[in-house]
Design an enzyme around this catalytic site. Structure first.
Site, PDB file in Angstrom:
ATOM      1  N   HIS A 154       0.842  -1.201   0.000  1.00 49.36           N
ATOM      2  CA  HIS A 154       0.000   0.000   0.000  1.00 49.36           C
ATOM      3  C   HIS A 154       0.883   1.259   0.000  1.00 49.36           C
ATOM      4  O   HIS A 154       0.657   2.192  -0.770  1.00 49.36           O
ATOM      5  CB  HIS A 154      -0.912  -0.027   1.233  1.00 49.36           C
ATOM      6  N   GLU A 155       1.904   1.262   0.869  1.00 51.34           N
ATOM      7  CA  GLU A 155       2.774   2.449   0.975  1.00 51.34           C
ATOM      8  C   GLU A 155       3.594   2.650  -0.288  1.00 51.34           C
ATOM      9  O   GLU A 155       3.777   3.780  -0.747  1.00 51.34           O
ATOM     10  CB  GLU A 155       3.708   2.319   2.184  1.00 51.34           C
ATOM     11  N   HIS A 158       1.676   4.448  -2.846  1.00 50.83           N
ATOM     12  CA  HIS A 158       1.624   5.904  -2.630  1.00 50.83           C
ATOM     13  C   HIS A 158       2.825   6.592  -3.270  1.00 50.83           C
ATOM     14  O   HIS A 158       2.702   7.640  -3.894  1.00 50.83           O
ATOM     15  CB  HIS A 158       1.615   6.233  -1.129  1.00 50.83           C
TER      16      HIS A 158
HETATM   17 ZN    ZN Z   1      -2.987   5.168   1.863  1.00 51.32          ZN
END
Ligand code: ZN
Length: 190
Positions: A154-155, A158
């Site tokens: 997830h990171e 980003h």
């Molecule tokens: Zn997020």
């Protein structure tokens, strides 16, 4: 209940709830364009980077998150804060590279500190190898599975300007976008 993507599922006391709200104000929210930009490799491991990492870890804790990427605080450096387990302190990961271990995938619901109220199914690799640097520039290699592996993916998204919408089903994307559509606020002027 398990954590979902970037958000911790815990009950907060009144004081932490107040801190969470203050933290969320400091985090960039969709559709802030910085969330769609690719962060750049960190080359300078200096005092400013260490301070930035500390600030992000603190903000992540206050926001009751399990991860927070630099884009989310308006900085385009390839760095994120993450809590890999309850037992070890949160840390900052710099210049991450992720390789799936095996080809097993799993779908689970994910939330994001920059997309308040959104919870969508996302398919991720179950196990990964994370190669990165610490804030001191030291190389590190971690093999992760389950929730920490999901959180790292997830990171990393980003840092590449990728959001949950890009990873979910068309239906979930439509619902999430409808939820986030800017609301017209009528104010009375006097
Ligand atoms: Zn997020």
């Amino acid at each position: 209940m398990a954590d979902s993507g970037q958000i911790k599922n815990i009950e907060l006391d009144a004081e932490h709830e107040a801190r969470r709200r203050t933290a969320l104000v400091q985090i960039r929210h969709y559709p802030d364009p910085v969330l769609r930009m690719r962060a750049r490799e960190v080359e300078l491991f200096d005092e400013a980077l260490a301070r930035q990492a500390e600030r992000m870890i603190e903000l992540m804790h206050d926001a009751a998150g399990v991860g927070l990427a630099a884009n989310q605080v308006g900085s385009l450096q390839r760095m994120f804060a993450i809590e890999l387990s309850e037992e070890e302190p949160a840390r900052a990961i710099v210049n991450p590279r992720v390789t799936p271990l095996g080809d097993e995938l799993e779908t689970d619901e994910e939330g994001c500190l920059s997309l308040q109220g959104v919870l969508v199914p996302v398919e991720r690799s179950i196990a990964i190898r994370l190669e990165a640097q610490g804030v001191d520039g030291k190389e590190l290699v971690l093999e992760l599975d389950g929730l920490p592996a999901r959180a790292v993916q997830h990171e990393l998204d980003h840092l590449d300007g990728v959001l949950l919408f890009d990873r979910t089903t068309p239906e979930a994307r439509r619902e999430a976008l409808a939820l986030l559509r800017p609301r017209v606020v009528l104010t009375s002027s006097r």
